[in-house]
Design an enzyme around this catalytic site. Structure first.
Site, PDB file in Angstrom:
ATOM      1  N   GLU A  92       0.806  -1.235   0.000  1.00  0.00           N
ATOM      2  CA  GLU A  92       0.000   0.000   0.000  1.00  0.00           C
ATOM      3  C   GLU A  92       0.836   1.281   0.000  1.00  0.00           C
ATOM      4  O   GLU A  92       0.866   2.015   0.991  1.00  0.00           O
ATOM      5  CB  GLU A  92      -1.001  -0.038   1.169  1.00  0.00           C
ATOM      6  CG  GLU A  92      -2.005  -1.172   0.997  1.00  0.00           C
ATOM      7  CD  GLU A  92      -3.118  -1.214   2.052  1.00  0.00           C
ATOM      8  OE1 GLU A  92      -3.092  -0.399   2.987  1.00  0.00           O
ATOM      9  OE2 GLU A  92      -4.010  -2.066   1.917  1.00  0.00           O
ATOM     10  N   GLU A 104      -4.740  -8.996  -0.897  1.00  0.00           N
ATOM     11  CA  GLU A 104      -5.201  -8.730   0.476  1.00  0.00           C
ATOM     12  C   GLU A 104      -6.680  -8.402   0.504  1.00  0.00           C
ATOM     13  O   GLU A 104      -7.162  -7.591  -0.286  1.00  0.00           O
ATOM     14  CB  GLU A 104      -4.403  -7.573   1.099  1.00  0.00           C
ATOM     15  CG  GLU A 104      -4.580  -7.520   2.613  1.00  0.00           C
ATOM     16  CD  GLU A 104      -3.906  -6.315   3.242  1.00  0.00           C
ATOM     17  OE1 GLU A 104      -2.693  -6.143   3.041  1.00  0.00           O
ATOM     18  OE2 GLU A 104      -4.607  -5.559   3.933  1.00  0.00           O
TER      19      GLU A 104
END
Ligand SMILES: *[C@@H]1O[C@H](CO)[C@@H](O)[C@H](O)[C@H]1NC(C)=O
Ligand SMILES: *[C@@H]1O[C@H](CO)[C@@H](O)[C@H](O)[C@H]1NC(C)=O
Length: 534
Positions: free
Chosen positions: A273, A377
């Site tokens: 991220e 994820e």
């Protein structure tokens, strides 16, 4: 000789027949969670755990596995694939009573000659939190846990994601080379106690029972803080340019250390991220990347470091963030250094931006051909507006997973990796108090774990769509519709996952060729995987 053959035949016949009626399966030990509107959970401990074996469908039949809000978990049934009469075949999909059929009937034709992406697999993440929870269980319960996820009588996961160093799902923030400060050569690189006592043992037990190679994807959340502009584990921070090569080496060192422990790293991502260190309000391990900086780092440091190493076959997956960021990142990376995209084997995707429809993924796939799309994820309960982090027994969460997995697969995603394999009853531990839900919750004090509906949702894909399966075209031939995706397995069977979100039954007709079809009843609020032998 005849006797010998006969006895072998009899042994086989007994074995096969016991399989086909599912005698080998241990049913879910169901627990009512005692909350209005929730589904059941399945309880496992040292003495008992439910199992599921895949039955081979006989020629011209199917085997179906059904889970429902009402409490079915992988309930098996079988049925025939019938020849249609000519008249029926001609009228196929048309109806005299369209009005009622609209809501209660759906029909599809599977065209297995039109094939799309090949599946890599399905799995979950071995975080510190997951492996620490798992280790709280007795040896026998630990084995039930590992078999449930990875074994032949479990849901046969064949993918794992592992953080490189700590993540928020750790008891404390840490990295692998915190001191000495400014240690460009990583002279003091060392794995953590979490690796040696929790994560590696969990991965190795999974490998022991796995029916397939487990492909491991690794991601860094934060490098040692001395590499970062703010010298802190979280907050607004990028990599200091003088440590670009060191951060690339940091990844190679991880691959080497895991290799010494006999765990092969199949893929790395270019940092978890990367948007988190650019936006100001993130409060867990992060490193921000501006897209053009990421392009320069991949093209000049990470890419060459990996490709010139002994581990040159390790895949490099870019982005590792929400789907709406893919264009911004890939475009920016190419601007930063056009060579960066040559080093990229694929694009890693997270779940939390899925309010943007999955069609964006097909679009990305067509513009970046040859790059795999992998979901790396997902979890339920992470958003600020989620009132409950853990919502025990939630069927809605299983439905949401199922719908998004189907959508992803129908838009060229090759695999789907869930977040924490398990958590405690509060959705932790997490040093940043960023608690979420997980398919399995562990109760260490009573040596027990429970499988939530999400566990079975994952299994409806992971168990029945083996690696190497290829998505095939499904044509809708009715007004009525249920969510679905279909695959041809390496052995040539057709596997279809269907989801009925309605509170009423839906009759589904699946045509497998011009003249052959099967009739499937979808129970209210059900998920069904069907394997056809045609
Ligand atoms: C090397 O790392 C360990 C922790 O892993 C630390 O205790 C030690 O002080 C470090 N050595 C140096 C020279 O910084
Ligand atoms: C990758 O490394 C191996 C040695 O580990 C070498 O034999 C092989 O040629 C390398 N492949 C490429 C494409 O560089």
């Amino acid at each position: 000789m005849i006797n010998k053959h006969l006895s072998i035949f009899l042994v086989k016949a007994v074995f096969l027949s016991s399989f086909s009626i599912g005698k080998c399966d241990q049913p879910c030990s169901a627990r009512d969670v005692g909350i209005e509107g929730r589904s059941i959970v399945c309880v496992c401990n040292a003495a008992y755990c439910d199992t599921i074996t895949r039955d081979e469908p006989a020629w011209n039949t199917y085997v179906a596995y059904t889970s429902t809000r009402d409490g079915k978990r992988f309930e098996k049934s079988t049925g025939p694939i019938r020849f249609l009469t000519n008249a029926k075949a001609r009228n196929y999909g048309r109806s005299e009573k369209t009005q009622t059929r609209f809501a209660n009937e759906a029909s599809y034709r599977i065209n297995s000659n039109t094939r799309y992406q090949k599946v890599e697999g399905f799995g979950g993440s071995v975080t510190d939190a997951a492996s620490i929870n798992w280790r709280k269980l007795s040896d026998s319960t630990q084995r039930h846990f590992i078999n449930s996820y990875f074994g032949k009588e479990g849901i046969e996961y064949n993918m794992i994601r592992v953080p490189i160093g700590g993540a928020d799902f750790s008891t404390h923030p840490y990295t692998y080379n915190e001191s000495p400060w400014n240690d460009k050569t990583l002279s003091n690189y060392s794995l953590s106690a979490e690796d040696y006592f929790y994560k590696l043992p969990m991965i190795k037990q999974a490998q022991e029972v796995s029916t397939d190679e487990i492909k491991v994807t690794a991601s860094t959340w934060s490098p040692p803080v001395w590499m970062k502009t703010n010298q802190a584990i979280t907050g607004f921070a990028q990599l200091k340019p003088e440590f670009y090569q060191t951060y690339a080496d940091y990844h190679l060192r991880f691959i080497e250390e895991y290799d010494k422990a006999e765990v092969k790293i199949w893929a790395i991502t270019t940092t978890n991220e990367p948007i988190n260190g650019i936006v100001p309000f993130v409060d867990f391990n992060s490193l921000g990347w501006l897209p053009s900086d990421l392009g320069r780092w991949v093209a000049r440091n990470l890419g060459p470091t990996i490709r010139n190493s002994r581990f040159n076959d390790t895949l490099i997956l870019a982005v590792d963030d929400q789907r709406y960021l893919v264009d911004i990142y890939l475009g920016g990376m190419a601007l930063g250094d056009p060579k960066s995209l040559d080093y990229i084997d694929g694009i890693a995707l997270h779940y939390y931006g899925n309010f943007i429809p999955a069609g964006i993924l097909s679009n990305i796939q067509s513009r970046y051909p040859g790059k795999i799309l992998l979901s790396t994820e997902a979890c339920e309960g992470p958003m600020p507006w989620d009132i409950m982090q853990v919502k025990i027994g939630s069927w809605e969460r299983a439905q949401r997973y199922t719908r998004h997995i189907i959508d992803d697969l129908n838009n060229f995603v090759v695999g789907w990796i869930d977040w924490n394999l398990c958590l405690d009853e509060n959705g932790g531990p997490n040093w940043a108090h960023n608690y979420v839900d997980a398919p399995i919750l562990v109760y260490g004090d009573r040596d027990e774990f429970i499988k939530q509906p999400i566990f079975y949702a994952m299994g409806h894909f992971s168990k029945f769509i083996p690696r190497g399966s290829q998505r095939v075209e499904v044509m809708r031939t009715s007004l009525g519709h249920v969510h679905n995706a279909a695959f041809i397995t390496p052995q040539g069977n057709i596997v279809m996952v269907l989801q009925n979100l309605n509170q009423h039954e839906v009759q589904v007709n699946v045509a497998l060729s011009l003249l052959r079809s099967a009739q499937i009843t979808m129970e209210p609020e059900s998920i069904k995987t069907i394997e056809f032998n045609v």
